[in-house]
Write an enzyme that holds these catalytic residues in place. Sequence first.
Site, PDB file in Angstrom:
ATOM      1  N   CYS A  89     -35.410  50.231  19.393  1.00  0.00           N
ATOM      2  CA  CYS A  89     -35.094  50.729  20.735  1.00  0.00           C
ATOM      3  C   CYS A  89     -34.742  52.221  20.726  1.00  0.00           C
ATOM      4  CB  CYS A  89     -33.934  49.913  21.290  1.00  0.00           C
ATOM      5  SG  CYS A  89     -33.280  50.538  22.844  1.00  0.00           S
TER       6      CYS A  89
ATOM      7  N   CYS B 124     -30.115  48.684  18.082  1.00  0.00           N
ATOM      8  CA  CYS B 124     -31.315  47.906  17.738  1.00  0.00           C
ATOM      9  C   CYS B 124     -32.377  48.863  17.175  1.00  0.00           C
ATOM     10  CB  CYS B 124     -31.865  47.170  18.962  1.00  0.00           C
ATOM     11  SG  CYS B 124     -30.650  46.062  19.690  1.00  0.00           S
TER      12      CYS B 124
ATOM     13  N   CYS C 278     -35.514  49.225  37.459  1.00  0.00           N
ATOM     14  CA  CYS C 278     -34.789  48.991  36.218  1.00  0.00           C
ATOM     15  C   CYS C 278     -33.669  50.034  36.126  1.00  0.00           C
ATOM     16  CB  CYS C 278     -35.777  49.139  35.060  1.00  0.00           C
ATOM     17  SG  CYS C 278     -35.059  48.912  33.454  1.00  0.00           S
TER      18      CYS C 278
ATOM     19  N   CYS D  42     -37.134  52.231  28.215  1.00  0.00           N
ATOM     20  CA  CYS D  42     -35.966  53.081  28.435  1.00  0.00           C
ATOM     21  C   CYS D  42     -35.464  53.771  27.182  1.00  0.00           C
ATOM     22  CB  CYS D  42     -34.863  52.272  29.083  1.00  0.00           C
ATOM     23  SG  CYS D  42     -35.077  52.289  30.851  1.00  0.00           S
TER      24      CYS D  42
ATOM     25  N   CYS E  64     -26.172  53.622  24.042  1.00  0.00           N
ATOM     26  CA  CYS E  64     -25.827  52.229  23.734  1.00  0.00           C
ATOM     27  C   CYS E  64     -25.222  52.181  22.341  1.00  0.00           C
ATOM     28  CB  CYS E  64     -27.083  51.358  23.791  1.00  0.00           C
ATOM     29  SG  CYS E  64     -26.742  49.607  23.526  1.00  0.00           S
TER      30      CYS E  64
ATOM     31  N   GLU F 216     -31.821  57.109  32.444  1.00  0.00           N
ATOM     32  CA  GLU F 216     -33.172  56.824  32.912  1.00  0.00           C
ATOM     33  C   GLU F 216     -33.204  55.606  33.820  1.00  0.00           C
ATOM     34  OE1 GLU F 216     -35.371  58.099  28.781  1.00  0.00           O
ATOM     35  OE2 GLU F 216     -35.797  56.190  29.709  1.00  0.00           O
TER      36      GLU F 216
HETATM   37  N1  SAH Z   1     -29.143  46.172  26.235  1.00  0.00           N
HETATM   38  C1  SAH Z   1     -29.817  45.167  26.956  1.00  0.00           C
HETATM   39  C2  SAH Z   1     -30.616  45.698  28.134  1.00  0.00           C
HETATM   40  C3  SAH Z   1     -31.329  46.983  27.917  1.00  0.00           C
HETATM   41  S1  SAH Z   1     -32.671  46.933  26.774  1.00  0.00           S
HETATM   42  C4  SAH Z   1     -30.685  44.338  26.054  1.00  0.00           C
HETATM   43  O1  SAH Z   1     -30.853  44.707  24.904  1.00  0.00           O
HETATM   44  O2  SAH Z   1     -31.151  43.294  26.511  1.00  0.00           O
HETATM   45  C5  SAH Z   1     -33.901  46.108  27.789  1.00  0.00           C
HETATM   46  C6  SAH Z   1     -34.940  45.315  27.010  1.00  0.00           C
HETATM   47  O3  SAH Z   1     -35.848  46.213  26.370  1.00  0.00           O
HETATM   48  C7  SAH Z   1     -34.375  44.421  25.918  1.00  0.00           C
HETATM   49  O4  SAH Z   1     -34.975  43.152  25.950  1.00  0.00           O
HETATM   50  C8  SAH Z   1     -34.746  45.179  24.679  1.00  0.00           C
HETATM   51  O5  SAH Z   1     -34.745  44.372  23.551  1.00  0.00           O
HETATM   52  C9  SAH Z   1     -36.097  45.717  25.065  1.00  0.00           C
HETATM   53  N2  SAH Z   1     -36.610  46.788  24.226  1.00  0.00           N
HETATM   54  C10 SAH Z   1     -35.961  47.820  23.664  1.00  0.00           C
HETATM   55  N3  SAH Z   1     -36.810  48.598  22.963  1.00  0.00           N
HETATM   56  C11 SAH Z   1     -38.033  48.056  23.097  1.00  0.00           C
HETATM   57  C12 SAH Z   1     -39.332  48.390  22.617  1.00  0.00           C
HETATM   58  N4  SAH Z   1     -39.531  49.451  21.824  1.00  0.00           N
HETATM   59  N5  SAH Z   1     -40.363  47.592  22.981  1.00  0.00           N
HETATM   60  C13 SAH Z   1     -40.173  46.506  23.770  1.00  0.00           C
HETATM   61  N6  SAH Z   1     -38.980  46.145  24.257  1.00  0.00           N
HETATM   62  C14 SAH Z   1     -37.924  46.898  23.912  1.00  0.00           C
HETATM   63 FE1  SF4 Z   2     -28.838  48.676  23.304  1.00  0.00          FE
HETATM   64 FE2  SF4 Z   2     -31.456  49.065  23.138  1.00  0.00          FE
HETATM   65 FE3  SF4 Z   2     -30.328  47.091  21.740  1.00  0.00          FE
HETATM   66 FE4  SF4 Z   2     -30.494  46.908  24.435  1.00  0.00          FE
HETATM   67  S1  SF4 Z   2     -32.192  46.967  22.982  1.00  0.00           S
HETATM   68  S2  SF4 Z   2     -28.707  46.447  23.114  1.00  0.00           S
HETATM   69  S3  SF4 Z   2     -30.238  49.089  24.989  1.00  0.00           S
HETATM   70  S4  SF4 Z   2     -29.934  49.272  21.452  1.00  0.00           S
END
Ligand code: SAH
Ligand code: SF4
Length: 338
Positions: free
Chosen positions: A112, A109, A98, A326, A105, A85
């Site tokens: 996410c 998390c 973006c 994303c 990944c 995406e």
């Molecule tokens: N892996 C990297 C970059 C991709 S995620 C990282 O974790 O920083 C990009 C951003 O989106 C990160 O700050 C992540 O914590 C945030 N993110 C992921 N899921 C989210 C959600 N449901 N709501 C808000 N931010 C989110």
């Molecule tokens: Fe991976 Fe999503 Fe965590 Fe970023 S926020 S490190 S994309 S699992």
Amino acid sequence: MTLAELSAAFSEMRLPKYRAEQVYRWAQQRGASSFSEMTDLPLELRTALSERFELRSAELLRRRDSKLDATKKYLFALSDGETVESVLMEYKHGFSQCLSTQVGCKMGCTFCATGQSGFSRDLLPGEMIAQIQSAERDAGVRVGHIVLMGMGEPLDNFGNVLRFLELVSDEKGVGIGMRHISLSTCGLADKIYALAEKKLQLTLSVSLHAPNDEIRSRTMPVNRRCGVEPLLESCRYYAQTTNRRISFEYAMIGGVNDSDACAKELGRRLSGMLCHVNLIPVNDVTGTGYRRSGPERIKRFTEILEHRGIPVTVRRTLGADIEASCGQLRRHSQKGGT
Ligand code: SAH
Ligand code: SF4
């Protein structure tokens, strides 16, 4: 390839330098996804090149347009059928995109959508550039800023991401300067030290999302490998070495990390660091059970941090109606949804 590398390869093939320049323009500026598109090259040269070189592509599979703002969300197919995406956003200063750096990944998390869908593979530098070219072609615009905040953990694909940064910032190619690039990481401290040594002028965003190990290890499994203090130590080193302000991302999750005590603890830990905190009302991802903090809570959290001298911004939500965070679109299309 950089123009210098392409020129060297062409000279080995006994081809003149202007041919390398022509092909470089096609590949980097005009976003050609096959040699057959390079119509000002002789046919036999196009054939010879396609036998020796490969062009990476990101083919437009689906697009969703926000009705609330100019945000467009893309699903791209890579040459092996994997999908990633990307989101195109319009700001006052121009278009920002973006990009994804991995298919899926490994970091898992809990809030996410990407983290909940597992990992397939790293993206190649050309596949990151191809996302820009495809979006520019589709939307008919020039992308001026990039954020590596799509699917994947950029520092877990360190070599390819560094190479991408080198290529994309080349003035003769795509030409997006380092000062117009942000890289977001969940906090792989060893890689933050390594990145600091490169002394790049990009903005480093660190997804902190919690003020202590107890909360962070619950929402971000990566924290069990490297806790909050060692991570912040690597950030202090990064800020000192590069003289660049770090941006800490903090997704506000109701009842999880948004209390006054959390704000105070965060303020204490960040005090004195060259940094800035970006509060993001968490996006609702199906199945996570999290809800975003209310505006009052966010306001109070902001005040506590500001009281300690820490600059805070609250992120504006773009593309709220098209699940622009994303991982969400890809997850839906894998499930066969709309
Ligand atoms: N892996 C990297 C970059 C991709 S995620 C990282 O974790 O920083 C990009 C951003 O989106 C990160 O700050 C992540 O914590 C945030 N993110 C992921 N899921 C989210 C959600 N449901 N709501 C808000 N931010 C989110
Ligand atoms: Fe991976 Fe999503 Fe965590 Fe970023 S926020 S490190 S994309 S699992």
